[in-house]
Design an enzyme around this catalytic site. Structure first.
Site, PDB file in Angstrom:
ATOM      1  N   HIS A 165     -11.820  11.107  -8.896  1.00 42.18           N
ATOM      2  CA  HIS A 165     -10.706  11.252  -9.845  1.00 42.18           C
ATOM      3  C   HIS A 165      -9.622  12.195  -9.338  1.00 42.18           C
ATOM      4  CE1 HIS A 165     -13.367   9.026 -12.465  1.00 42.18           C
ATOM      5  NE2 HIS A 165     -12.278   8.716 -13.147  1.00 42.18           N
ATOM      6  N   CYS A 174       0.808  -1.224   0.000  1.00 40.65           N
ATOM      7  CA  CYS A 174       0.000   0.000   0.000  1.00 40.65           C
ATOM      8  C   CYS A 174       0.840   1.273   0.000  1.00 40.65           C
ATOM      9  CB  CYS A 174      -0.957  -0.006   1.186  1.00 40.65           C
ATOM     10  SG  CYS A 174      -2.111  -1.354   1.037  1.00 40.65           S
ATOM     11  N   GLU A 202     -12.948   0.558   0.860  1.00 41.74           N
ATOM     12  CA  GLU A 202     -11.751   0.736   0.035  1.00 41.74           C
ATOM     13  C   GLU A 202     -11.694  -0.352  -1.037  1.00 41.74           C
ATOM     14  OE1 GLU A 202      -7.625   0.130   1.611  1.00 41.74           O
ATOM     15  OE2 GLU A 202      -7.700   2.318   1.489  1.00 41.74           O
TER      16      GLU A 202
HETATM   17  N1  LIG Z   1      -6.926  -0.955   8.475  1.00 40.37           N
HETATM   18  C1  LIG Z   1      -6.493  -0.685   7.208  1.00 40.37           C
HETATM   19  N2  LIG Z   1      -5.661  -1.528   6.594  1.00 40.37           N
HETATM   20  C2  LIG Z   1      -5.255  -1.276   5.331  1.00 40.37           C
HETATM   21  C3  LIG Z   1      -5.708  -0.129   4.659  1.00 40.37           C
HETATM   22  C4  LIG Z   1      -6.573   0.772   5.352  1.00 40.37           C
HETATM   23  O1  LIG Z   1      -7.002   1.810   4.832  1.00 40.37           O
HETATM   24  N3  LIG Z   1      -6.938   0.453   6.616  1.00 40.37           N
HETATM   25  N4  LIG Z   1      -5.347   0.079   3.383  1.00 40.37           N
HETATM   26  C5  LIG Z   1      -4.584  -0.745   2.718  1.00 40.37           C
HETATM   27  C6  LIG Z   1      -4.273  -0.481   1.264  1.00 40.37           C
HETATM   28  O2  LIG Z   1      -4.654   0.806   0.870  1.00 40.37           O
HETATM   29  C7  LIG Z   1      -4.751  -1.489   0.214  1.00 40.37           C
HETATM   30  O3  LIG Z   1      -5.144  -0.867  -0.986  1.00 40.37           O
HETATM   31  C8  LIG Z   1      -5.785  -2.457   0.575  1.00 40.37           C
HETATM   32  O4  LIG Z   1      -5.051  -3.581   0.785  1.00 40.37           O
HETATM   33  P1  LIG Z   1      -5.440  -5.103   0.670  1.00 40.37           P
HETATM   34  O5  LIG Z   1      -6.046  -5.553   1.915  1.00 40.37           O
HETATM   35  O6  LIG Z   1      -4.206  -5.746   0.250  1.00 40.37           O
HETATM   36  O7  LIG Z   1      -6.526  -5.089  -0.428  1.00 40.37           O
HETATM   37  P2  LIG Z   1      -6.697  -6.044  -1.645  1.00 40.37           P
HETATM   38  O8  LIG Z   1      -6.747  -5.247  -2.876  1.00 40.37           O
HETATM   39  O9  LIG Z   1      -5.730  -7.146  -1.596  1.00 40.37           O
HETATM   40  O10 LIG Z   1      -8.132  -6.564  -1.342  1.00 40.37           O
HETATM   41  P3  LIG Z   1      -8.708  -8.005  -1.439  1.00 40.37           P
HETATM   42  O11 LIG Z   1     -10.133  -7.833  -1.097  1.00 40.37           O
HETATM   43  O12 LIG Z   1      -7.980  -8.838  -0.437  1.00 40.37           O
HETATM   44  O13 LIG Z   1      -8.468  -8.429  -2.835  1.00 40.37           O
HETATM   45  C9  LIG Z   1      -4.030  -1.929   3.365  1.00 40.37           C
HETATM   46  N5  LIG Z   1      -4.448  -2.129   4.705  1.00 40.37           N
HETATM   47 ZN    ZN Z   2      -5.198   1.342  -1.197  1.00 42.65          ZN
END
Ligand SMILES: Nc1nc2c(c(=O)[nH]1)N=C([C@H](O)[C@H](O)COP(=O)(O)OP(=O)(O)OP(=O)(O)O)CN2
Ligand code: ZN
EC number: 4.-.-.-
Length: 149
Positions: free
Chosen positions: A72, A22, A136
Site C-alpha cells: 500500500h 505505464c 507485476e
Molecule cells: N520489461 C518490462 N516491461 C514493462 C514493465 C516492466 O516492469 N518491465 N512494466 C510495464 C508497466 O508497468 C505495466 O503496468 C505492465 O504493462 P502491460 O504489459 O501493458 O500489462 P497489462 O496490464 O496489459 O498485462 P496483461 O497481462 O497483458 O493484461 C510495462 N512494460
Molecule cells: Zn505497472
C-alpha cells in the site's frame, strides 16, 4: 534443496520515461516469490527438522525487511520529481523512494539486495537466498538470481 515462499502486496507506481501507458500513475497486485537453498535440517526433535527453513519464518523476515514497507505504498523513482513533489504534499502518505525506476526487473533487484543478508543459516545448513521473482501482472514477471544479482 530449494524452497519458495510466495507473498502478495499492493503498490502504486509509474515508469516516467515509458512511451506508452505505464507512464501514468497506476497500481498492481504484486507477487513476490522468495527462493532459498540449503540443506534439510536433520536435528532430531527440532521444530525445523525436515525443513530448509520454516515457511512462516521465511514470511516473517520478508514482511519485516520489505513487504510491510512496500504494501500500500507508492513506489517512486527518486528522479521522478513531479510525482515526488505531489506525494510529499500529501500528509502522511506512504511513499517509498527508489534509486531506480520501478520496473519489475528493478524491484526484483532491489528486493534481492534487501533480503539477501536477512536470511541466515542459523542451523548451519548453508541457507542462501537464490532467487527473487516479482510478478507485476499474472503474465509479466522478472527474476533476480544470485548468479546475476
Ligand atoms: N520489461 C518490462 N516491461 C514493462 C514493465 C516492466 O516492469 N518491465 N512494466 C510495464 C508497466 O508497468 C505495466 O503496468 C505492465 O504493462 P502491460 O504489459 O501493458 O500489462 P497489462 O496490464 O496489459 O498485462 P496483461 O497481462 O497483458 O493484461 C510495462 N512494460
Ligand atoms: Zn505497472
Amino acid at each position: 534443496m530449494q524452497i519458495t515462499r510466495r507473498l502478495e502486496f499492493d503498490a502504486g507506481h509509474r515508469i516516467p520515461s515509458h512511451s506508452s501507458q505505464c507512464r501514468h500513475l497506476h497500481g498492481h497486485r504484486y507477487i513476490i516469490e522468495i527462493t532459498l537453498s540449503g540443506e534439510i535440517i536433520a536435528t532430531e526433535g527440532l521444530s525445523e527438522q525436515g525443513m530448509v527453513m520454516d515457511y512462516s519464518e521465511v514470511k516473517r523476515i520478508a514482511k519485516e525487511q520489505l513487504v510491510d514497507a512496500w504494501d500500500h505504498a507508492f513506489l517512486v523513482y527518486c528522479k521522478d520529481q513531479v510525482v515526488l513533489n505531489f506525494l510529499n504534499s500529501l500528509p502522511d502518505h506512504k511513499t517509498v523512494v527508489l534509486e531506480m525506476p520501478p520496473t519489475a526487473e528493478n524491484l526484483a533487484t532491489l528486493a534481492f539486495r534487501k533480503l539477501d543478508s536477512a536470511y541466515h543459516h542459523n542451523y548451519g545448513n548453508n541457507l542462501k537466498l537464490e532467487r527473487v521473482r516479482i510478478y507485476e501482472t499474472p503474465n509479466n514477471w522478472a527474476d533476480c538470481m544470485r548468479s546475476t544479482s
